[in-house]
Design a protein around this motif. Structure first.
Motif, PDB file in Angstrom:
ATOM      1  N   HIS A 535       2.068 151.939  26.565  1.00 12.05           N
ATOM      2  CA  HIS A 535       3.293 151.176  26.840  1.00 12.05           C
ATOM      3  C   HIS A 535       2.956 149.816  27.453  1.00 12.05           C
ATOM      4  O   HIS A 535       3.527 148.781  27.085  1.00 12.05           O
ATOM      5  CB  HIS A 535       4.226 151.952  27.771  1.00 12.05           C
ATOM      6  CG  HIS A 535       5.339 151.102  28.297  1.00 12.05           C
ATOM      7  ND1 HIS A 535       6.379 150.683  27.495  1.00 12.05           N
ATOM      8  CD2 HIS A 535       5.551 150.533  29.510  1.00 12.05           C
ATOM      9  CE1 HIS A 535       7.186 149.922  28.195  1.00 12.05           C
ATOM     10  NE2 HIS A 535       6.713 149.805  29.422  1.00 12.05           N
ATOM     11  N   GLN A 620       6.598 149.305  19.011  1.00 17.24           N
ATOM     12  CA  GLN A 620       7.042 149.479  20.401  1.00 17.24           C
ATOM     13  C   GLN A 620       8.430 150.111  20.428  1.00 17.24           C
ATOM     14  O   GLN A 620       9.367 149.591  19.822  1.00 17.24           O
ATOM     15  CB  GLN A 620       7.091 148.138  21.136  1.00 17.24           C
ATOM     16  CG  GLN A 620       7.520 148.338  22.595  1.00 17.24           C
ATOM     17  CD  GLN A 620       7.507 147.060  23.416  1.00 17.24           C
ATOM     18  OE1 GLN A 620       7.442 145.951  22.878  1.00 17.24           O
ATOM     19  NE2 GLN A 620       7.552 147.216  24.720  1.00 17.24           N
ATOM     20  N   PHE A 850       6.675 157.387  20.681  1.00 18.98           N
ATOM     21  CA  PHE A 850       5.761 156.316  20.259  1.00 18.98           C
ATOM     22  C   PHE A 850       5.351 156.417  18.792  1.00 18.98           C
ATOM     23  O   PHE A 850       5.020 155.412  18.171  1.00 18.98           O
ATOM     24  CB  PHE A 850       4.502 156.315  21.144  1.00 18.98           C
ATOM     25  CG  PHE A 850       4.756 155.802  22.533  1.00 18.98           C
ATOM     26  CD1 PHE A 850       4.827 154.431  22.774  1.00 18.98           C
ATOM     27  CD2 PHE A 850       4.946 156.661  23.601  1.00 18.98           C
ATOM     28  CE1 PHE A 850       5.077 153.932  24.055  1.00 18.98           C
ATOM     29  CE2 PHE A 850       5.192 156.177  24.884  1.00 18.98           C
ATOM     30  CZ  PHE A 850       5.261 154.808  25.102  1.00 18.98           C
TER      31      PHE A 850
END
Ligand SMILES: [Zn+2]
Length: 855
Positions: A535, A620, A850
């Motif tokens: 992240h 993302q 993700f």
């Protein structure tokens, strides 16, 4: 004007609760305290300090702390400790009340008391020892009467002049914790005060009696802190447990509220069925019955109705009334019919807030009376408890070896849990193989059975599958090692295993910083905290790829094998220079406590090369989660807490009532915790489907998964719902037991995870324990590649389930995926983030977040 309002409020309360005379201060004392109570007039009553009579307003937490501070300032009987603070920075305080003489000697008293816990010590004179009583209140913020009772209890013992009070303070140390859950308390109190009418409205449908989502029961992250004494997922519980183990109280109270139409409950709880399997019987047969005598006498005296023995669970170790039972103390749950607001109609007349407070105050005083009256019994019980724990542990022999061979983050979290519970743990300095599992020195740990926390050791490692009956209020399984997906084995060898005892400062490996590379960096995905590093890098705008196949390659640490999901960060395709990139990689891995590898060539010695199409670039996540309405605040809170504390990633929380205002183009991931979502409407559902077709990822949990299947997001099917073995006719009185035996309460099961699927990346073993507390049976996907997690045949690991349900469960799906246009729907039948304790299944959720667009 203020005075007039004040008088009106007071008078209306008096009428309701039956005062015949109005005399400020004195009237309050007359109503709440025994007729013979006498007080030191230099000590302010709660009413004098707050400016309103107790029961006429919900007292704000800062005022509760303020009053406790004032008592400590004025009186030589009281000292205030701050033991921590909440997420919203409210103070966690404990008012220590005892005689001035005891206060002058308190540290010695504590040290002497701790001899009860130490099997190497013996007590010569019980008479000189003190009874330590932890009076705890208000773990559920919207059960507010107890904190008000805490104010009156503190006043009674600080200002009281009767012999009963002074004698009690000679023989006991009272630890008054007025609010276990300050954030939730203020959330509810603000609501109740804001909607309070003048005159008051007792109609149950009035807004005052019906708080807004997420309600005040839970803490800042919407967790039930009365389930957190075992998981210790939260700052409040962590602070409380630290304090607990400084004092080892003999008696602990836990005050609650229940439905308005009920009366009052005190222990004993339901015999056998609701009891914890590791707690010695004399706790239930002896202490509970002894104390019940004091409670019924006190409540009979004030004419309050009550019930005992019929219900309430005392088995799950994470309750505030059960954890003490596993620590040689007597934990006590009390339940008061709630006024939920200041005054509410019930089937038996109006329930006034002041009345609910009075009952909890009466039980508080009875608890102190019993703790002093039965002091020697309590002290001997505790001493015997820990002595017998060591004896039992010694008889059991050996202990438990555990340790994940690749994931230091999960090892560290599990060791931290054992440390907080004062369980002795040894880091082994030799490799050991047990039950076909290899545990390598460094990542191999040993918990010996022979220790004073033996019964907590059992709580952490033993699986329970036999039960007295089949009704479970909460969970029937809590084996912590399984929730962490921790490889572990029973060690029964004769030889003591050697190594270094772990202390609070254990921090796992430390890594030298990764050398600068001009080619690429690699980060293993099997580390629990790898998503935190990922992240961080994505936030910095770094391109990160994930490996769809394993490979071996030369690194700065020699040739090394890398598994599915390995993160690969190429250097020269980034939009920043190599030095800046190196800095970000270092920062990301430091933050996550993991290591990165540096490589100077993309040519692998086996498996895929770094330029292979089997590396795919990670998108993302821009995540949005629906909340409010009938969304499970517990599940939503678990997700919010997970992302805040384990990943450091923001998630936008949107009330379902605001769903029409969402700009869908801003998000690529929609998280739906359990809810019926009945209010969303066809146009919203169509809008969400369109957004998925354009590439969005939907993640659904439990009931939201049922909703997604019913709403035709996917072609998935429900499995056969279990049939009951229904006899033709049964006695009505057995109905509750019969229905309970067909439900699936909290229990644990073994599944098989496809570790080659992106949602299974980072798992190194196919076996994965999951938690189930529902009866949604999901059929495996018709597409052979889309059932990522599947129940094994005969999958029960721990907890209660009936035979029919168990048979139906084998082979069903726990996690399936399905494509819709360019997007994906990821459907969890089970909750991977339960209670902030399921470190084992969290990774499935991280992967959904993700890597959820990658198949
Ligand atoms: Zn409660």
């Amino acid at each position: 004007m203020l005075k007039v309002i004040h008088d009106i409020v007071q008078k209306s309360i008096f009428l309701l609760i039956g005062f015949c005379a109005y005399n400020k201060g004195l009237a309050q004392s007359d109503y709440f305290f025994p007729p013979n109570a006498r007080f030191d007039e230099s000590i302010p009553t709660p009413e004098e300090y707050l400016g309103y009579p107790i029961g006429t307003l919900h007292t704000r937490h800062d005022a509760i702390v303020g009053y406790m501070r004032e008592l400590a300032r004025i009186s030589d009987r009281a000292v205030l400790d701050t033991i921590g603070e909440t997420y919203e920075h409210r103070l966690l305080v404990v008012l220590k009340v005892t005689s001035p003489e005891n206060h002058s000697n308190l540290e010695q008293i504590r040290q002497d008391h701790l001899k009860l816990v130490d099997p190497a010590e013996s007590i010569e004179d019980y008479g000189s020892q003190k009874s330590v009583v932890l009076l705890g209140y208000n773990v559920h913020g919207n059960e507010p009467s107890s904190s008000e009772a805490a104010l009156l209890t503190a006043y009674y013992y600080v200002a009281g002049r009767n012999a009963e009070v002074t004698d009690a303070l000679d023989d006991a140390v009272l630890l008054i914790d007025p609010a276990f859950n300050p954030d939730g308390r203020d959330r509810h109190s603000t609501w109740a005060n804001s909607f309070k009418g003048d005159p008051m409205v007792s109609d149950p449908i009035d807004a005052e009696h019906n708080e807004m989502w997420p309600r005040g029961r839970t803490n800042h992250y919407w967790f039930d802190l009365n389930r957190d004494w075992l998981p210790l997922a939260h700052v409040e519980s962590q602070a409380r447990i630290d304090f607990y183990h400084k004092w080892y109280p003999n008696v602990v109270t836990d005050f609650h509220e229940m439905g308005t139409n009920s009366t009052y409950f005190f222990e004993p709880t339901k015999p056998f069925g609701s009891e914890n399997p590791v707690v010695p019987r004399d706790n239930y047969d002896g202490l509970n019955n002894l104390f019940a005598g004091y409670f019924h006498e006190a409540l009979d005296e004030i004419g309050s109705l009550y019930f005992t023995k019929e219900q309430y669970d005392n088995s799950y170790p994470g309750y505030g009334s059960t954890y003490p039972d596993i620590h040689g103390a007597l934990g006590l749950v009390f339940e008061q019919a709630s006024s939920r607001g200041h005054l509410q109609d019930s089937r038996m007349g109006k329930v006034a807030f002041a009345f609910t407070i009075k009952n909890h105050l009466t039980s508080s005083m009875a608890t102190v009376r019993a703790s002093v009256g039965e002091k020697e019994t309590l002290l001997k019980h505790m001493e015997n408890y820990f002595n017998s724990a060591v004896e039992e542990g010694k008889r059991a022999g050996g202990g438990w070896v555990f340790g994940d061979q690749t994931d230091e983050g999960r090892n560290g979290e599990f060791i931290d849990l054992l440390n907080r519970h004062k369980i002795e743990t040894i880091q082994l300095n030799e490799d050991i193989t047990l039950g076909g599992k290899q545990f390598k020195a460094g990542n191999a740990f040993y918990v010996p059975n022979e220790q004073k926390q033996y019964r907590m050791v059992r709580t952490m490692f033993e699986k329970v599958t036999t039960f007295y009956d089949s009704i479970f209020y909460d969970a029937s399984s809590w084996t912590a090692a399984l929730t962490y997906n921790m490889p572990y084995e029973r060690y029964t060898g004769k030889a003591a295993l050697r190594g270094m005892t772990i202390d609070e400062n254990y921090s796992g490996s430390t890594y030298a910083s990764v050398p600068n590379s001009n080619y690429a960096y690699l980060i293993e995905w099997d580390e629990y905290y790898a998503p935190k590093a990922l992240h961080y890098l994505l936030e910095k705008g770094i391109y990160v790829n994930t490996a769809f196949k394993p490979f071996s390659i030369e690194t700065n640490d020699g040739v090394k094998d890398f598994g599915y999901g390995t993160l690969m960060i190429p250097v020269n395709r980034q939009e920043i220079n190599s030095n800046l990139l190196h800095g970000f990689v270092e920062e990301a891995t430091d933050l996550a406590g993991i290591r990165a590898y540096s490589v100077n060539s993309g040519y692998s010695s086996s498996g895929i090369d770094l330029g292979s199409g089997n590396f795919r670039t990670i998108r993302q996540p821009k995540a949005l989660m629906l909340i409010g309405g009938n969304v499970s605040s517990l599940e939503a809170g678990e997700i919010w807490h997970l992302l805040d504390t384990k990943v450091g990633m923001p998630v936008t929380k949107v009330m379902t009532s605001n769903v029409g205002r969402i700009d869908w183009a801003k998000y690529n991931t929609l998280i739906l915790p359990s809810a019926s979502y009945g209010g969303l409407g066809k146009s919203t559902i169509d809008r969400i489907k369109q957004w998925v077709r354009e590439g969005g990822t939907v993640i659904t949990l439990r009931n939201a998964t049922s909703w997604a299947i019913r709403s035709k997001f996917v072609n998935a099917k429900f499995g056969d719902s279990p049939e009951r073995d229904t006899p033709e006719r049964m006695n009505y009185v057995t109905a509750r037991e019969f229905r309970g035996s067909n439900a699936i309460g909290g229990s644990m099961y073994m599944t098989d995870v496809d570790i080659t699927h992106p949602l299974g990346f980072g798992y190194t073993q196919r076996d994965l324990p999951v938690y189930r507390n529902h009866s949604i049976f999901m059929a495996p996907s018709e597409d052979p590649f889309n059932t990522v997690v599947k129940y094994k045949e005969n999958p029960l690991l721990g907890g209660y389930v009936n035979k029919t349900n168990l048979e139906k469960l084998g082979g069903t799906a726990s996690l399936i995926v399905s494509g819709l246009g360019r997007g994906n729907v990821i459907m969890f039948a089970d909750n991977p983030n339960f209670r902030g304790m399921w470190y084992g299944t969290n990774k499935l959720f991280f992967n959904a977040l993700f890597l959820g667009n990658m198949f």
